[in-house]
Enzyme design. Structure first.
Site, PDB file in Angstrom:
ATOM      1  N   SER A  57       0.849  -1.186   0.000  1.00  0.00           N
ATOM      2  CA  SER A  57       0.000   0.000   0.000  1.00  0.00           C
ATOM      3  C   SER A  57       0.889   1.242   0.000  1.00  0.00           C
ATOM      4  O   SER A  57       2.088   1.169   0.283  1.00  0.00           O
ATOM      5  CB  SER A  57      -0.900   0.013   1.239  1.00  0.00           C
ATOM      6  OG  SER A  57      -0.112   0.190   2.406  1.00  0.00           O
ATOM      7  N   ASP A  95      -0.703  -1.450  -4.317  1.00  0.00           N
ATOM      8  CA  ASP A  95      -2.126  -1.605  -4.038  1.00  0.00           C
ATOM      9  C   ASP A  95      -2.740  -0.221  -3.825  1.00  0.00           C
ATOM     10  O   ASP A  95      -2.266   0.550  -2.993  1.00  0.00           O
ATOM     11  CB  ASP A  95      -2.292  -2.472  -2.784  1.00  0.00           C
ATOM     12  CG  ASP A  95      -3.692  -2.997  -2.616  1.00  0.00           C
ATOM     13  OD1 ASP A  95      -4.446  -3.040  -3.600  1.00  0.00           O
ATOM     14  OD2 ASP A  95      -4.047  -3.385  -1.473  1.00  0.00           O
ATOM     15  N   HIS A  96      -3.761   0.095  -4.583  1.00  0.00           N
ATOM     16  CA  HIS A  96      -4.504   1.362  -4.458  1.00  0.00           C
ATOM     17  C   HIS A  96      -3.624   2.600  -4.591  1.00  0.00           C
ATOM     18  O   HIS A  96      -3.652   3.489  -3.737  1.00  0.00           O
ATOM     19  CB  HIS A  96      -5.317   1.402  -3.153  1.00  0.00           C
ATOM     20  CG  HIS A  96      -6.442   0.429  -3.165  1.00  0.00           C
ATOM     21  ND1 HIS A  96      -7.631   0.667  -3.833  1.00  0.00           N
ATOM     22  CD2 HIS A  96      -6.538  -0.810  -2.629  1.00  0.00           C
ATOM     23  CE1 HIS A  96      -8.414  -0.392  -3.697  1.00  0.00           C
ATOM     24  NE2 HIS A  96      -7.779  -1.293  -2.985  1.00  0.00           N
ATOM     25  N   ASP A 117      -6.054   3.668  -8.574  1.00  0.00           N
ATOM     26  CA  ASP A 117      -7.431   3.683  -8.084  1.00  0.00           C
ATOM     27  C   ASP A 117      -8.022   5.071  -8.277  1.00  0.00           C
ATOM     28  O   ASP A 117      -7.899   5.938  -7.423  1.00  0.00           O
ATOM     29  CB  ASP A 117      -7.468   3.274  -6.613  1.00  0.00           C
ATOM     30  CG  ASP A 117      -8.893   3.162  -6.072  1.00  0.00           C
ATOM     31  OD1 ASP A 117      -9.835   3.535  -6.805  1.00  0.00           O
ATOM     32  OD2 ASP A 117      -9.053   2.713  -4.925  1.00  0.00           O
ATOM     33  N   GLU A 147      -9.579   0.523 -11.357  1.00  0.00           N
ATOM     34  CA  GLU A 147     -10.722   0.249 -10.479  1.00  0.00           C
ATOM     35  C   GLU A 147     -11.936   1.035 -10.937  1.00  0.00           C
ATOM     36  O   GLU A 147     -11.845   2.223 -11.240  1.00  0.00           O
ATOM     37  CB  GLU A 147     -10.408   0.570  -9.013  1.00  0.00           C
ATOM     38  CG  GLU A 147     -11.575   0.254  -8.111  1.00  0.00           C
ATOM     39  CD  GLU A 147     -11.221   0.004  -6.651  1.00  0.00           C
ATOM     40  OE1 GLU A 147     -12.163  -0.123  -5.853  1.00  0.00           O
ATOM     41  OE2 GLU A 147     -10.033  -0.081  -6.317  1.00  0.00           O
TER      42      GLU A 147
END
Length: 186
Positions: A57, A95-96, A117, A147
């Site tokens: 993250s 991630d994101h 994202d 996303e």
């Protein structure tokens, strides 16, 4: 100085996902925040001869330091080899990711996959941001996850009061206009 993930022994998700789809199996993806978690993930995936996605993250990346993460990634590959895995299939994935700059930095520091994202943005802005990340990452054969849709709750630093589920009719349009390799939906 930029480093390519291939020089670290990592792989991207493109062939990994094709084999999983054709073979009817899932690929585990684990977020890790420290060396002990990384050791456990690599030990388990090596014991099971399983491909694995190591997810980082934005917060974990800031905590760990980008340079240390690069060497931890390379170390994970070497550790898997020590454990008897001749050709480890390890992806290091953002991630994101919340901005083009974060994604670009991860590509430049040896990540083999990034997620952008833009799901909290209006649809056309999400497309524009995702395409910008895809255009940059694909130059280095780094795979990109986009996303569409938002789940209520807290995910990393993203807070959503209500859900906005992915509209199936937008999926084909989004993927064809952005060129993403994979898509997170809600």
């Amino acid at each position: 100085m930029a480093v390519n993930y291939k020089d670290l022994g990592l792989v991207n998700t493109r062939e990994m996902f094709k084999r999983a789809i054709n073979g009817g199996y899932a690929i585990p993806a684990f977020n890790f925040n420290n060396m002990e978690q990384l050791q456990a993930i690599i030990k388990a995936s090596s014991d099971l001869k399983s491909p694995v996605i190591l997810q980082v993250s934005k917060g974990a990346r800031n905590y760990a330091n980008a340079t240390l993460l690069r060497y931890m990634s390379q170390g994970a590959v070497e550790y898997a080899k020590e454990l008897g895995c001749k050709h480890p299939e390890i992806v290091v994935h953002l991630d994101h990711g919340d901005s083009f700059e974060t994604c670009r930095s991860c590509v430049d520091m040896g990540f083999s996959s990034v997620m952008i994202d833009g799901s909290s943005l209006p649809y056309e802005e999400n497309i524009a941001l995702t395409k910008k990340v895809v255009d940059y990452a694909h130059q280095f054969d780094v795979t990109v996850e986009g996303e569409l849709g938002v789940l209520a709750g807290v995910e990393d630093d993203v807070v959503a009061a209500e859900s906005h589920y992915t509209k199936p009719e937008e999926v084909i349009d989004f993927v064809s206009r952005t060129g993403v390799d994979s898509l997170a939906i809600s």
